[in-house]
Each structure stands twice: as structure tokens, then as C-alpha cells.
Write a protein that holds these residues in place. Structure first.
Motif, short mmCIF file in Angstrom:
data_model
loop_
_atom_site.label_atom_id
_atom_site.label_comp_id
_atom_site.label_asym_id
_atom_site.label_seq_id
_atom_site.Cartn_x
_atom_site.Cartn_y
_atom_site.Cartn_z
N MET A 217 0.82 -1.21 0.00
CA MET A 217 0.00 0.00 0.00
C MET A 217 0.85 1.27 0.00
O MET A 217 0.38 2.33 -0.37
N TRP A 218 2.11 1.17 0.47
CA TRP A 218 2.98 2.34 0.48
C TRP A 218 3.73 2.51 -0.83
O TRP A 218 4.41 3.52 -1.02
N ARG A 219 3.61 1.53 -1.72
CA ARG A 219 4.35 1.61 -3.00
C ARG A 219 3.77 2.76 -3.82
O ARG A 219 2.60 2.76 -4.18
N SER A 220 4.60 3.74 -4.13
CA SER A 220 4.10 4.95 -4.79
C SER A 220 4.69 5.18 -6.17
O SER A 220 4.25 6.09 -6.88
N ILE A 221 5.68 4.38 -6.58
CA ILE A 221 6.33 4.60 -7.86
C ILE A 221 6.21 3.36 -8.73
O ILE A 221 6.56 2.26 -8.31
N ASP A 222 5.68 3.52 -9.92
CA ASP A 222 5.58 2.46 -10.91
C ASP A 222 6.34 2.92 -12.15
O ASP A 222 5.99 3.93 -12.76
N LEU A 223 7.39 2.20 -12.53
CA LEU A 223 8.24 2.61 -13.65
C LEU A 223 7.73 2.13 -15.00
O LEU A 223 8.39 2.33 -16.02
N SER A 224 6.56 1.52 -15.03
CA SER A 224 6.02 0.99 -16.28
C SER A 224 5.75 2.10 -17.30
O SER A 224 5.29 3.19 -16.96
N TRP A 225 6.03 1.78 -18.58
CA TRP A 225 5.71 2.69 -19.67
C TRP A 225 4.38 2.33 -20.33
O TRP A 225 4.03 2.89 -21.37
N ASP A 226 3.64 1.41 -19.75
CA ASP A 226 2.36 0.99 -20.31
C ASP A 226 1.38 2.16 -20.32
O ASP A 226 0.98 2.65 -19.25
#
Length: 572
Positions: A217-226
Motif C-alpha cells: 500500500m505504500w508503494r508509490s512509484i511504478d516505472l512501467s511505460w504501459d
């Protein structure tokens, strides 16, 4: 709400309105009604800029968003500080020095009347729709707390907001925003403190961080280019940047604020203030949603957070099926609670809690399934879709927050909604009167006449907002809905202003037809592709620039008048 809550609520709200009304007495004529006679400082403007965006949706929709999806929504705001710097350098000097009433008035000087009218019309459509969403948000709170029908609360809030906006104009709006934002900052801290105080004894900050981390729930960064992924680092930095430029740089509800400044420096400082404060504020508000998610590992959450919908199902022929879901929900929650406490105990004793964590994940999946089943049941009974994400925080408030504090937090949400709505009403009425009525209907009217028409326009847009608010509950997460509506328009509007500011040989034809082409492209992308809505802003901007550059003037440039960029089609 207790008697003490009502006292706190009434004193706070009455004080804010009285203070705003007193400040508004300094207004003079139409310029005072719409621009506070251009005499305000950066602090008041900066807080008002923030308050216009940080409506009740911020408290209700953002916390509900984080309860469902964690901190990932913070990526939406990452481009905003960069946008503020660009606005200070590029946008604000043009607007301030031109001494316009509306952002779109500037486009007639740079291009032609039809470009001004089309951009202003698109603003009226987009902001008129979002005004209804802003009004709907606090109706959720009051319907849960007081058991009122949402339609009644919408009408009550709409009438009160329209009344003091008509009387006080932009000065009343801005000073209401100032006090509202100060109390909102306090409310964020109070809400977090209350959440920790209602956790079981012995559960501290580290435990909360750990449980939230188990569920990412604390994960705030997604590096996906989708491009179909709604919230990633790149959609926030790029799409969010374009959205922020479009919103703060072309939306009259924002431009109007820094046009009230006493100097260009004060305008710039108001935006720099937002660049530093906005993202941290949103982090803390999202954290409230994650804290709620952790809290409901120990206390049983409602199967349906909207108590009115739960009552409706219990009184329907489907009551038996709902009771079965509630019994399964209670049993599964108790198992998850025991496993969560066991995980914390194992962690404290130095044991490996991995097996227990897997068990919690299984219970999470089962609770999610039961919640979806309950939504389907509610939708079946009510005959339309159900989404209770916007009821998560209000439901917690009325169940666990002490008397007095509840009144203050409700006052914050109530005033936040009204401060955003009154900001939009002044912007909508200014564009209506200045860009259309004074431009086409009565160009030679007196100041008193335009002031009367401005108040009537405010009344009319208030009525429209009320009508649309009655529909807004079907739009799901409010914080997504209001930004998705804006993203349909902001990219195209931003493209037109970038042509005006940066492309010296841009023509009126390129701006006008580029805007039409961009709107068609964005609508097609939203209708026929799965591209996430943040990218609509990029698509719209690039489409306008492509047409504008293709149709730009090829010959030598004529000298521009002082204070007006070269290439201006109408400087009178």
C-alpha cells in the motif's frame, strides 16, 4: 453528530463566511467582483489556488482512492512543481501584463474572436461539469452523518454557496479559501492523530508501516511505460505535467486568482508556494487512506460503506443474500484480524512471519470478493451501478471520531467543497459575462449593469452545478472523475496557449482549427483506446501544435505593440 459537534461546526463555518464577507466590502465594480481590484498578496492567492484544487474531493475521494489502491495516486501530482516553474516563466507575465479579465480574452488579442470564444466555451463546459462533481462530494458526508437524502444536501449547499458568492465576489471567495486551507492543514494532522489513537493498544507507527508494506500500500512509484496504466512515474511526470499546465495555465478558475495580484512578483510567488506545498499535502492525505486500510485490519469494516445503500438492501427481497454475505464477511475479517496480530507478534519476537503473511493475503482476497459481491447486490437492488469508495472516510468519521473533533473535520470538508464551488462559480460567471455577454450582447453597458449580469450569471451556473451534481454519484471515484473530465479539454486548451506564447508566426486559423482537431482526436482516443486519461492531455496538446505549426505564417514578422507578443491578430 453531537451537540458539541454542531457548535464547533456552526462557529467555524459562521466565522469563515463573516470574515469573507467583511473582506469583500472593499470590492469596487466589476473589476472588484471578478479580480478584487488587483490588490491581493501572494499568500492569500497561493492558498486560494491550492484550495480551489483541494476541494472536499481531496479529503473524500483521495482517501478512498488510497484505501483501495494505496499511495500510487501520488504519481499524479509529481509533474505539478515543474509546471509551476514553467507557468511563472512563460504564462504569468503574458496574462498579468495584458490586464485581461479572463485567460481567453488574451487569445482574441493574440489571434481572433472565434478562438477566444471557442476556448472560453470549452472552459465553460468542462468547468461547469466539474462544479457539479465538487458539489456532490460533501453531500456524501452529510447523507451518511445525518441520514439526509443526497438531493436535499446538494440543494442546501448549492443555495448557500451561490448566495455568498453573489454578494461577495472573488474577494469573499479568496479569503474563505485562506481560512479553509489553514484549517484543512490542521484537519490533516488531527485525522492522522485520531487514526493512530483508535488503533489497538501496542500497535504503533512501525507496525502500521509494516502492515501497509505487506500489502504494497505504500508503494508509490511504478516505472512501467504501459500507456493503459493509469498511474505511473511517467504518466505523472509527463501527463501530469501537461494536465497541471493546462489546469493552472488555461483554466479561468486558476488564472483568475493570480490576476488578482498587486504585482507580477506576487503572482509568481503564489505559484511557487504551491510548487513546494502541494505534493507533501497530498502525500499526507493519501496516507490517511492507507492508515484506514490498516485500521480495518483490526476493526471490522462495513461490508458496504454507504450506510444508506446497506439499509436499502436489508429492506429489499435480497435481504437474505446480503445477510449471508455479512456473516461470511464478519467471519473472514476475524480470521484476518487474528492473523494480523499474530504477524505483529512474530515480528516482535524475531520469528519469520512469511507463512502468516500468506494467510493474510488469502483473507484479503476473500474480503475483496465479498465486497464485490455486495456491490453487485446493491446494484441489482438500486437498478444502477454502486461504488462506495467515496464513503470510506466519512464512515470512519462518524463511527470512531470523538465529539467536537468530528464537528471540526466535517466543517473542513463542508467548507472545502464550498470554497471550491464558489471559486468555480466566479470563474464561470467571469467567462460568461466578459467573453460572451460584454463581447457580443452589450459591448457598451455600464459597470453597474455588468455587475448585475455577473451576479445573475453566478446564479445560473450555480443552478447548473446543482443539476449535474445529482448525476455525479454514478461516476465512481470522485477524485478520478473530476480530473478525467478536465483531461478531455485541458490538453487542447494548453496547445492553443502554447501557440500564442511560443510560436511567433502562429495564425488564428492554426489555433482555431488545431483546437477543433485536437478535441476530436482526444475524444476518439478516449472512446476507442485503453490509453489512461492522464495521457489525453499530451495527445491534445501535441495535436493542436501539429496543426498550428503546419498553418503558421511563412512571411516576415511585423513589429509587435509594447506588451503584446508578435503575431497578434487583434491588439485593440
Amino acid at each position: 453528530m453531537s451537540g458539541l459537534d454542531w457548535v464547533v461546526f456552526a462557529v467555524y463555518f459562521g466565522g469563515v463566511v463573516a470574515f469573507a464577507w467583511r473582506q469583500s466590502r472593499k470590492n469596487r465594480g466589476v473589476e472588484g467582483f471578478f479580480l478584487a481590484n488587483r490588490r491581493l498578496g501572494w499568500g492569500a492567492i497561493g492558498l486560494s489556488v491550492m484550495a480551489t484544487q483541494a476541494s472536499a474531493i481531496t479529503y473524500i475521494g483521495t482517501t478512498g482512492q488510497a484505501f483501495d489502491d494505496g499511495m500510487e495516486f501520488v504519481q499524479f501530482y509529481l509533474g505539478q512543481p515543474i509546471a509551476m516553474v514553467i507557468l511563472c516563466v512563460v504564462f504569468v507575465p503574458f496574462f498579468y501584463r495584458s490586464k485581461v479579465f479572463t485567460a481567453y480574452e488574451y487569445l482574441e488579442r493574440r489571434f481572433d474572436p472565434r478562438t477566444r470564444s471557442l476556448t472560453s466555451f470549452l472552459f465553460l463546459v468542462s468547468r461547469g461539469l466539474s462544479a457539479g462533481i465538487v458539489l456532490y462530494a460533501p453531500a456524501i458526508v452529510l447523507s451518511v452523518i445525518m441520514g439526509w437524502d443526497e438531493r436535499v444536501t446538494i440543494l442546501v449547499m448549492g443555495l448557500i454557496t451561490v448566495a455568498y458568492t453573489i454578494m461577495g465576489g472573488i474577494t469573499a471567495v479568496i479569503w474563505t479559501d485562506v481560512l479553509q486551507m489553514i484549517v484543512m492543514f490542521a484537519g490533516i494532522g488531527i485525522a492522522i492523530a485520531v487514526l493512530f489513537s483508535t488503533l489497538p493498544e501496542g500497535v504503533g507507527v512501525g507496525d502500521v508501516a509494516y502492515i501497509g508494506g505487506i500489502h504494497e500500500m505504500w508503494r508509490s512509484i511504478d516505472l512501467s511505460w504501459d500507456p493503459t496504466n493509469r498511474y505511473t512515474l511517467w504518466s505523472g511526470l509527463i501527463g501530469g505535467l501537461f494536465l497541471a499546465l493546462g489546469y493552472f495555465g488555461t483554466d479561468q478558475s486558476q488564472v483568475q486568482r493570480y490576476l488578482t495580484a498587486s504585482s507580477l512578483r506576487q503572482s509568481r510567488l503564489s505559484l511557487i508556494f504551491n510548487a513546494f506545498v502541494k505534493v507533501p499535502m497530498q502525500v499526507f492525505i493519501l496516507a490517511i487512506g492507507v492508515l484506514l486500510y490498516v485500521f480495518y485490519h483490526f476493526e471490522r469494516p462495513p461490508l458496504v460503506f454507504n450506510s444508506a445503500e446497506a439499509t436499502m438492501v436489508r429492506e429489499s427481497p435480497r435481504a437474505g443474500a446480503f445477510a449471508t454475505l455479512e456473516a461470511e464477511h464478519e467471519r473472514t475479517h476475524e480470521l484476518r484480524r487474528e492473523s494480523t496480530l499474530a504477524v505483529l507478534e512474530a515480528r516482535r519476537s524475531g520469528e519469520d512471519p512469511a507463512a502468516l503473511q500468506g494467510r493474510i493475503a488469502g483473507y484479503d482476497d476473500e474480503l475483496a470478493r465479498l465486497r464485490e459481491a455486495s456491490k453487485s447486490l446493491v446494484s441489482e437492488v438500486r437498478g444502477s451501478s454502486s461504488n462506495d469508495v467515496n464513503y470510506v472516510f466519512p464512515s470512519y468519521l462518524i463511527s470512531y471520531v470523538p465529539a467536537g473533533i468530528l464537528g471540526l473535520l466535517i466543517a473542513v470538508i463542508f467548507a472545502a467543497a464550498m470554497s471550491s464551488l464558489d471559486s468555480e462559480l466566479t470563474a464561470l460567471s467571469s467567462a460568461t459575462v466578459i467573453d460572451f455577454y460584454r463581447r457580443y450582447v452589450k459591448p457598451e453597458g455600464t459597470d453597474a449593469h455588468y455587475l448585475l449580469v455577473s451576479r445573475l450569471a453566478t446564479l445560473g451556473w450555480g443552478g447548473f452545478a446543482v443539476l449535474f451534481a445529482l448525476y455525479a454519484g454514478r461516476l465512481g471515484s470522485l477524485v478520478e472523475a473530476v480530473n478525467e473530465v478536465g483531461s478531455i479539454f485541458y490538453g487542447a486548451l494548453l496547445g492553443v496557449f502554447l501557440l500564442a506564447f511560443l510560436v511567433k508566426r502562429a495564425t488564428a486559423a492554426g489555433a482555431f482549427y488545431g483546437l477543433i482537431f485536437a478535441m476530436l482526436v482526444v475524444l476518439a482516443v478516449s472512446r476507442f483506446t485503453e490509453i489512461a486519461w492522464l495521457w489525453y492531455n499530451v495527445v491534445g496538446t501535441l495535436a493542436v501544435l501539429a496543426v498550428g505549426l503546419a498553418l503558421r505564417r511563412r512571411g516576415p514578422e511585423e513589429p509587435a505593440e509594447p506588451g503584446v507578443p508578435s503575431g497578434s491578430a487583434a491588439t485593440a
